[in-house]
Design an enzyme around this catalytic site. Sequence first.
Site, PDB file in Angstrom:
ATOM      1  CG  ASP A  35      -1.964   1.060   1.222  1.00 21.72           C
ATOM      2  OD1 ASP A  35      -2.415   1.423   0.120  1.00 21.72           O
ATOM      3  OD2 ASP A  35      -2.351   1.524   2.309  1.00 21.72           O
ATOM      4  CG  HIS A  36      -0.272   4.879   0.404  1.00 21.11           C
ATOM      5  ND1 HIS A  36      -0.749   5.864  -0.429  1.00 21.11           N
ATOM      6  CD2 HIS A  36      -1.286   4.561   1.235  1.00 21.11           C
ATOM      7  CE1 HIS A  36      -2.003   6.138  -0.110  1.00 21.11           C
ATOM      8  NE2 HIS A  36      -2.351   5.353   0.901  1.00 21.11           N
ATOM      9  CG  ASP A  38       0.234   7.770  -3.307  1.00 25.58           C
ATOM     10  OD1 ASP A  38      -0.140   8.552  -4.205  1.00 25.58           O
ATOM     11  OD2 ASP A  38       0.045   7.982  -2.096  1.00 25.58           O
ATOM     12  N   GLY A  70     -11.272   4.390   4.204  1.00 27.46           N
ATOM     13  CA  GLY A  70     -12.605   3.811   4.330  1.00 27.46           C
ATOM     14  C   GLY A  70     -13.171   3.870   5.729  1.00 27.46           C
ATOM     15  CB  THR A 130      -8.392   4.929  11.305  1.00 27.19           C
ATOM     16  OG1 THR A 130      -7.424   5.530  10.440  1.00 27.19           O
ATOM     17  CG2 THR A 130      -8.466   5.709  12.593  1.00 27.19           C
TER      18      THR A 130
END
Length: 276
Positions: free
Chosen positions: A82-83, A104, A204, A228
């Site tokens: 991710d990223h 990204d 999300g 989160t």
Amino acid sequence: MSLVTLSDVLQPALKQGYAVGGLVTLGWEDMRAFVAAAEAENCPVILQAGPGCREHTPLPILARMFITLAEEASVPVVAHLDHGYTHEDCRIALDCGFTSVMFDGSRKPLRQNIDETAAIAQMAHAAGISCEGEIGFVGYDAGEESAGTDPEEAAKFARETGVDAMAISVGNVHLQKEDGAGLDLERIRAIEAVTDVPLVIHGGSGVPDAQRLELSRNSKICKFNIGTELRMAFGAALREAVNRDPERFDRVSILKETHDPVVAATRKALRSLKPA
């Protein structure tokens, strides 16, 4: 089941009207709980290694952890970077055994973002894995502001990069601890009208469950990144376990007590993405 690519789980989601959870991992305890929750809900899961995770644990170790869980799981598991901010980030993940990379380039000018993402997508596809890109910029709660995705730019990005999934900025923000006002449906519909690439929502956790469910079933959004709210569940369980017995020092016994609460929170999140 086995380790699968991002396309392996998103294409069925696109066709059948549901979304898959891209769950942001930080360590063995949460990633193991995520897989247990996915098995309980009988749905695929995307285990994601983001920048914070990679600062703490080297990519080769994360890859081995993801692969081990996938080999033992009864549901499809994606090992996803991710990223990734550089070509080198993505190359290392590919070499380690990740089955999907997200590049990204969203902070870069459009032409540069397209060219760099296209090169990484080509590298990924040559290795038989998937690539996610981002157009528009998804900001951070109490941090960098978002720049909403322009539908015409999204169409150009999807067409010229060849990505398997496209992250968009439509009112979503990273690191949101409470539900926000909801996503920009008009912008989502405008983007959907110009591309058939599965769409991704980063941040999300800030999207209300009801809207996650509606969009999972009735849009081209096929992946919600959720971090989160699951980290908050882990943190609350950990604090409770530590405070229950100030004399206890064995971290394994303490960390075991995070498992069930994180599984419960993850199952709730996954249910908001499932088909009717």
